[in-house]
Design a protein around this motif. Structure first.
Motif, PDB file in Angstrom:
ATOM      1  N   GLN A  11      20.558  83.354  34.764  1.00 46.60           N
ATOM      2  CA  GLN A  11      20.621  84.002  36.078  1.00 46.60           C
ATOM      3  C   GLN A  11      20.532  85.520  35.946  1.00 46.60           C
ATOM      4  O   GLN A  11      20.206  86.218  36.892  1.00 46.60           O
ATOM      5  CB  GLN A  11      21.914  83.605  36.779  1.00 46.60           C
ATOM      6  CG  GLN A  11      21.912  82.133  37.178  1.00 46.60           C
ATOM      7  CD  GLN A  11      23.211  81.748  37.834  1.00 46.60           C
ATOM      8  OE1 GLN A  11      24.260  81.710  37.195  1.00 46.60           O
ATOM      9  NE2 GLN A  11      23.153  81.469  39.113  1.00 46.60           N
ATOM     10  N   ARG A 127      26.145  88.780  42.855  1.00 51.21           N
ATOM     11  CA  ARG A 127      26.060  88.454  44.279  1.00 51.21           C
ATOM     12  C   ARG A 127      24.624  88.110  44.670  1.00 51.21           C
ATOM     13  O   ARG A 127      24.392  87.254  45.522  1.00 51.21           O
ATOM     14  CB  ARG A 127      26.580  89.616  45.126  1.00 51.21           C
ATOM     15  CG  ARG A 127      28.093  89.802  44.973  1.00 51.21           C
ATOM     16  CD  ARG A 127      28.561  91.057  45.663  1.00 51.21           C
ATOM     17  NE  ARG A 127      28.466  90.942  47.112  1.00 51.21           N
ATOM     18  CZ  ARG A 127      28.096  91.935  47.918  1.00 51.21           C
ATOM     19  NH1 ARG A 127      27.756  93.104  47.418  1.00 51.21           N
ATOM     20  NH2 ARG A 127      28.048  91.762  49.218  1.00 51.21           N
ATOM     21  N   ARG A 130      23.886  84.573  43.543  1.00 49.38           N
ATOM     22  CA  ARG A 130      24.699  83.609  44.284  1.00 49.38           C
ATOM     23  C   ARG A 130      24.271  83.500  45.736  1.00 49.38           C
ATOM     24  O   ARG A 130      24.796  82.676  46.485  1.00 49.38           O
ATOM     25  CB  ARG A 130      26.145  84.064  44.279  1.00 49.38           C
ATOM     26  CG  ARG A 130      26.878  83.684  43.049  1.00 49.38           C
ATOM     27  CD  ARG A 130      28.318  83.954  43.340  1.00 49.38           C
ATOM     28  NE  ARG A 130      29.140  83.728  42.190  1.00 49.38           N
ATOM     29  CZ  ARG A 130      30.353  84.207  42.079  1.00 49.38           C
ATOM     30  NH1 ARG A 130      30.872  84.950  43.038  1.00 49.38           N
ATOM     31  NH2 ARG A 130      31.060  83.944  41.014  1.00 49.38           N
ATOM     32  N   ASP A 132      24.935  85.825  47.925  1.00 47.83           N
ATOM     33  CA  ASP A 132      26.040  86.396  48.695  1.00 47.83           C
ATOM     34  C   ASP A 132      25.679  87.677  49.429  1.00 47.83           C
ATOM     35  O   ASP A 132      26.526  88.261  50.090  1.00 47.83           O
ATOM     36  CB  ASP A 132      27.209  86.746  47.753  1.00 47.83           C
ATOM     37  CG  ASP A 132      28.016  85.522  47.382  1.00 47.83           C
ATOM     38  OD1 ASP A 132      27.746  84.451  47.967  1.00 47.83           O
ATOM     39  OD2 ASP A 132      28.895  85.634  46.506  1.00 47.83           O
ATOM     40  N   LYS A 187      24.344  81.585  31.277  1.00 52.85           N
ATOM     41  CA  LYS A 187      24.046  82.297  32.529  1.00 52.85           C
ATOM     42  C   LYS A 187      23.421  83.656  32.295  1.00 52.85           C
ATOM     43  O   LYS A 187      22.555  84.089  33.039  1.00 52.85           O
ATOM     44  CB  LYS A 187      25.335  82.463  33.342  1.00 52.85           C
ATOM     45  CG  LYS A 187      25.877  81.137  33.825  1.00 52.85           C
ATOM     46  CD  LYS A 187      27.000  81.318  34.800  1.00 52.85           C
ATOM     47  CE  LYS A 187      27.384  79.961  35.396  1.00 52.85           C
ATOM     48  NZ  LYS A 187      28.822  79.808  35.523  1.00 52.85           N
TER      49      LYS A 187
END
Ligand SMILES: Nc1ncnc2c1ncn2[C@@H]1O[C@H](COP(=O)(O)OP(=O)(O)O)[C@@H](O)[C@H]1O
Ligand SMILES: [Mg+2]
Length: 297
Positions: A11, A127, A130, A132, A187
């Protein structure tokens, strides 16, 4: 599964190394490679002297997320804005927030507080992936052109330090999440860029040791950039050819050193006679992918 297939699943990918070795170029190459494989990718730059847009041939982002095309985005992040957002979230009292954000003490605190800006950068990346962030596009991987200071190692250790120092509250919990995120090899991927010269190689080896000592991780990939092409055995005896041979010889010595001391995937990239940023990125991308394939990575 190839290394690129594995890297794609991360990620966050940190591109680390000392300034001038080709970190930004490599970050752009990786971003294009991932996007070309259908991964929704954002290239994140934190250098206030915005320059990645030139390599991607788009207008400067001015802090906003800009679309480069084919699932690739670019952002020049102002970490201060993210810290302001954290404060804003913590002090949910409109007027007070403004007074805090405008106060000189706060300004000095943000610049001086250890780890806060690093936490802001990584917290922003977290964020993003995700989902977000309001109004942001869907992003699966963030590629961070990490600041050259301390080769980016401080970026990785800072969240843990902040978490341990603060312990409670939203900043501490963000620090804890970010520390876990960058500590998780599934990740967050680490890519080190260097050149085959004595000091950069020495520093890359020290970075590797530092990563192992401080966060118990080793880089997924080493990229040796800017290699002089082998010089012709019989050539003209002018100064330029002599310089070329000398530089190439240094490259060979350092590649041998890496061969002995660097354990793990490595890709070598040549110095190319290309000035135009976007063209250079495309040419290096092809060689990068070839290098991964032919190295069996
Ligand atoms: N393999 C290469 N061949 C030719 N020029 C290169 C190569 N790698 C980097 N450059 C050039 O070297 C300079 C520094 O590269 P850059 O990626 O900005 O370094 P860094 O981000 O590490 O400071 C840039 O002008 C870039 O175009
Ligand atoms: Mg750079």
């Amino acid at each position: 599964m190839s290394l690129l297939d594995r890297i794609i699943r991360r990620q966050l990918i940190l591109v680390m190394g000392k300034g001038g070795v080709g970190k930004s170029i490599l970050a752009a190459v990786l971003a294009h490679s991932l996007a070309a494989r259908g991964r929704r990718t954002l290239l994140l730059e934190v250098d206030p002297r915005e320059n990645l847009h030139q390599l991607l041939d788009v207008a400067p982002s001015g802090g906003e997320i800009v679309e480069v095309g084919d699932g690739l985005h670019l952002q020049n992040l102002k970490p201060r804005r993210v810290v302001d957002w954290i404060v804003d979230r913590q002090l949910k009292l409109g007027l007070l927030v403004r007074r805090v954000l405008d106060s000189p003490i706060y300004h000095r605190f943000v610049e001086g507080a250890p780890g806060l800006l690093q936490l802001a950068i990584l917290g922003h990346a977290l964020r993003l992936v995700r989902g977000d962030l309001p109004r942001a596009p869907t992003i699966e991987t963030v590629i961070l052109d990490a600041p050259a200071t301390g080769h980016g190692i401080y970026l990785l250790t800072a969240p843990g330090l902040v978490r341990d120092a603060i312990e409670h509250g939203p900043v501490a919990s963000l620090a804890g999440e970010v520390a876990d995120f960058v500590g998780d090899a599934g990740k967050t991927g680490l890519c080190v860029v260097t050149q085959a010269e004595e000091m950069p190689v020495q520093e890359a080896l020290e970075l590797r040791q530092g990563l192992s000592d401080k966060i118990g991780r080793s880089p997924e990939l080493l990229v040796v950039n800017g290699l002089y092409p082998p010089s012709p055995a019989a050539g003209p005896e002018d100064e330029l050819s002599a310089l070329w041979r000398r530089r190439r010889r240094v490259n060979e010595v350092e590649l041998e050193r890496l061969q002995r001391q660097w354990d793990g995937p490595r890709v070598d990239l040549p110095l190319l006679p290309i000035d135009d940023g976007p063209r250079l990125v495309r040419a290096l991308m092809e060689r990068f992918e070839d290098g991964l394939r032919s190295g069996g990575w």
